[in-house]
Motif scaffolding. Structure first.
Motif, PDB file in Angstrom:
ATOM      1  N   SER A 103     -19.865  66.000  -3.916  1.00  0.00           N
ATOM      2  CA  SER A 103     -18.638  65.978  -4.709  1.00  0.00           C
ATOM      3  C   SER A 103     -17.800  64.726  -4.467  1.00  0.00           C
ATOM      4  O   SER A 103     -17.071  64.295  -5.337  1.00  0.00           O
ATOM      5  CB  SER A 103     -17.797  67.219  -4.418  1.00  0.00           C
ATOM      6  OG  SER A 103     -17.463  67.274  -3.059  1.00  0.00           O
ATOM      7  N   LYS A 121     -25.638  64.188 -11.905  1.00  0.00           N
ATOM      8  CA  LYS A 121     -24.761  65.361 -11.851  1.00  0.00           C
ATOM      9  C   LYS A 121     -24.219  65.536 -10.441  1.00  0.00           C
ATOM     10  O   LYS A 121     -24.887  65.236  -9.458  1.00  0.00           O
ATOM     11  CB  LYS A 121     -25.531  66.646 -12.215  1.00  0.00           C
ATOM     12  CG  LYS A 121     -26.194  66.640 -13.565  1.00  0.00           C
ATOM     13  CD  LYS A 121     -25.199  66.900 -14.643  1.00  0.00           C
ATOM     14  CE  LYS A 121     -25.906  67.023 -15.993  1.00  0.00           C
ATOM     15  NZ  LYS A 121     -25.004  67.215 -17.067  1.00  0.00           N
ATOM     16  N   LYS A 123     -23.562  67.852  -7.376  1.00  0.00           N
ATOM     17  CA  LYS A 123     -24.281  69.037  -6.911  1.00  0.00           C
ATOM     18  C   LYS A 123     -23.465  70.284  -7.245  1.00  0.00           C
ATOM     19  O   LYS A 123     -22.304  70.398  -6.853  1.00  0.00           O
ATOM     20  CB  LYS A 123     -24.501  68.994  -5.396  1.00  0.00           C
ATOM     21  CG  LYS A 123     -25.618  68.116  -4.976  1.00  0.00           C
ATOM     22  CD  LYS A 123     -25.856  68.244  -3.485  1.00  0.00           C
ATOM     23  CE  LYS A 123     -26.940  67.301  -3.051  1.00  0.00           C
ATOM     24  NZ  LYS A 123     -27.195  67.381  -1.613  1.00  0.00           N
ATOM     25  N   PRO A 124     -24.067  71.200  -7.964  1.00  0.00           N
ATOM     26  CA  PRO A 124     -23.347  72.434  -8.275  1.00  0.00           C
ATOM     27  C   PRO A 124     -23.022  73.221  -7.001  1.00  0.00           C
ATOM     28  O   PRO A 124     -23.775  73.196  -6.035  1.00  0.00           O
ATOM     29  CB  PRO A 124     -24.337  73.215  -9.148  1.00  0.00           C
ATOM     30  CG  PRO A 124     -25.237  72.180  -9.723  1.00  0.00           C
ATOM     31  CD  PRO A 124     -25.363  71.141  -8.643  1.00  0.00           C
ATOM     32  N   THR A 125     -21.900  73.903  -7.041  1.00  0.00           N
ATOM     33  CA  THR A 125     -21.500  74.725  -5.895  1.00  0.00           C
ATOM     34  C   THR A 125     -21.772  76.202  -6.152  1.00  0.00           C
ATOM     35  O   THR A 125     -21.539  77.023  -5.286  1.00  0.00           O
ATOM     36  CB  THR A 125     -20.002  74.530  -5.574  1.00  0.00           C
ATOM     37  OG1 THR A 125     -19.253  74.820  -6.756  1.00  0.00           O
ATOM     38  CG2 THR A 125     -19.736  73.104  -5.115  1.00  0.00           C
ATOM     39  N   ASP A 126     -22.227  76.507  -7.370  1.00  0.00           N
ATOM     40  CA  ASP A 126     -22.575  77.893  -7.688  1.00  0.00           C
ATOM     41  C   ASP A 126     -23.928  77.901  -8.387  1.00  0.00           C
ATOM     42  O   ASP A 126     -24.323  76.908  -8.994  1.00  0.00           O
ATOM     43  CB  ASP A 126     -21.503  78.555  -8.555  1.00  0.00           C
ATOM     44  CG  ASP A 126     -21.379  77.873  -9.901  1.00  0.00           C
ATOM     45  OD1 ASP A 126     -22.136  78.237 -10.828  1.00  0.00           O
ATOM     46  OD2 ASP A 126     -20.532  76.968 -10.030  1.00  0.00           O
ATOM     47  N   ASP A 128     -25.012  79.144 -11.120  1.00  0.00           N
ATOM     48  CA  ASP A 128     -25.007  78.894 -12.562  1.00  0.00           C
ATOM     49  C   ASP A 128     -25.089  77.407 -12.888  1.00  0.00           C
ATOM     50  O   ASP A 128     -25.642  77.023 -13.920  1.00  0.00           O
ATOM     51  CB  ASP A 128     -23.769  79.498 -13.218  1.00  0.00           C
ATOM     52  CG  ASP A 128     -23.817  81.007 -13.244  1.00  0.00           C
ATOM     53  OD1 ASP A 128     -24.926  81.572 -13.122  1.00  0.00           O
ATOM     54  OD2 ASP A 128     -22.748  81.635 -13.380  1.00  0.00           O
ATOM     55  N   GLY A 129     -24.560  76.565 -12.016  1.00  0.00           N
ATOM     56  CA  GLY A 129     -24.599  75.124 -12.253  1.00  0.00           C
ATOM     57  C   GLY A 129     -26.014  74.592 -12.304  1.00  0.00           C
ATOM     58  O   GLY A 129     -26.350  73.770 -13.171  1.00  0.00           O
ATOM     59  N   TYR A 130     -26.865  75.040 -11.389  1.00  0.00           N
ATOM     60  CA  TYR A 130     -28.263  74.609 -11.400  1.00  0.00           C
ATOM     61  C   TYR A 130     -28.999  75.147 -12.621  1.00  0.00           C
ATOM     62  O   TYR A 130     -29.786  74.443 -13.242  1.00  0.00           O
ATOM     63  CB  TYR A 130     -28.985  75.037 -10.113  1.00  0.00           C
ATOM     64  CG  TYR A 130     -28.608  74.195  -8.928  1.00  0.00           C
ATOM     65  CD1 TYR A 130     -29.145  72.919  -8.758  1.00  0.00           C
ATOM     66  CD2 TYR A 130     -27.717  74.659  -7.972  1.00  0.00           C
ATOM     67  CE1 TYR A 130     -28.805  72.133  -7.676  1.00  0.00           C
ATOM     68  CE2 TYR A 130     -27.365  73.871  -6.884  1.00  0.00           C
ATOM     69  CZ  TYR A 130     -27.913  72.613  -6.737  1.00  0.00           C
ATOM     70  OH  TYR A 130     -27.560  71.831  -5.662  1.00  0.00           O
ATOM     71  N   GLU A 132     -27.688  75.852 -15.496  1.00  0.00           N
ATOM     72  CA  GLU A 132     -27.222  75.097 -16.663  1.00  0.00           C
ATOM     73  C   GLU A 132     -27.938  73.757 -16.775  1.00  0.00           C
ATOM     74  O   GLU A 132     -28.293  73.328 -17.881  1.00  0.00           O
ATOM     75  CB  GLU A 132     -25.714  74.874 -16.583  1.00  0.00           C
ATOM     76  CG  GLU A 132     -24.893  76.105 -16.874  1.00  0.00           C
ATOM     77  CD  GLU A 132     -23.410  75.893 -16.639  1.00  0.00           C
ATOM     78  OE1 GLU A 132     -22.953  74.708 -16.669  1.00  0.00           O
ATOM     79  OE2 GLU A 132     -22.706  76.876 -16.416  1.00  0.00           O
ATOM     80  N   ILE A 133     -28.157  73.078 -15.649  1.00  0.00           N
ATOM     81  CA  ILE A 133     -28.866  71.792 -15.675  1.00  0.00           C
ATOM     82  C   ILE A 133     -30.280  72.003 -16.202  1.00  0.00           C
ATOM     83  O   ILE A 133     -30.746  71.270 -17.084  1.00  0.00           O
ATOM     84  CB  ILE A 133     -28.902  71.134 -14.284  1.00  0.00           C
ATOM     85  CG1 ILE A 133     -27.490  70.726 -13.849  1.00  0.00           C
ATOM     86  CG2 ILE A 133     -29.828  69.910 -14.288  1.00  0.00           C
ATOM     87  CD1 ILE A 133     -27.399  70.279 -12.394  1.00  0.00           C
TER      88      ILE A 133
END
Length: 141
Positions: A103, A121, A123-126, A128-130, A132-133
């Motif tokens: 981040s 991107k 790095k997603p913290t949840d 759902d972020g991965y 979505e990618i």
């Protein structure tokens, strides 16, 4: 002549290669995919050399599947993701590579080699972020 972006056409993601040196991040991505409706296998390596060997199917990875997508940690401990990105795109430009950054770390376009990643991107913290990618690359999954 501009090279077409490997994300220009929808694809399936059956084999995801994660080049990441943080065991917690590896576990997080693996659990996220395992607990999702995606039918993808996560293959993880923790060094840039292993990432290149995996994609080129060399050494211990000679029987590895060609990944449909690579998640690449830009700030590996021993090196940067630049080496992995350049090496993979030299021979496998069709494989989409998503650079993941922390981040507080931003990757500026001028920091990328001439052979660029398909996406950068945070790095997603949840979980759902991965997801979505992956779904942005494989919308039918």
């Amino acid at each position: 002549m501009e090279t077409p972006n490997s994300l220009d056409s929808p694809r399936e993601v059956n084999d995801l290669l994660l080049v990441e040196d943080n065991p917690a991040d590896i576990r997080f991505v693996e659990e996220t995919i395992d607990n999702s409706s995606l039918d993808a296998t996560v293959h993880s390596v923790s060094t840039s050399a292993a990432g290149v060997d995996f994609v080129r199917q060399r050494g211990e990875y000679q029987d590895a599947p060609e990944p449909d997508l690579v998640f690449l940690d830009w700030n590996l401990r021993q090196t940067t993701g630049r080496e992995v990105l350049t090496a993979i795109k030299e021979e496998h430009a069709h494989i989409p590579i998503v650079i993941l950054t922390g981040s507080k770390v931003k990757v500026e376009p001028d920091q990328l080699p001439s052979t660029k990643a398909d996406s950068v991107k945070e790095k997603p913290t949840d979980p759902d972020g991965y997801i979505e990618i992956i779904r942005s690359i494989a919308p039918n999954q």
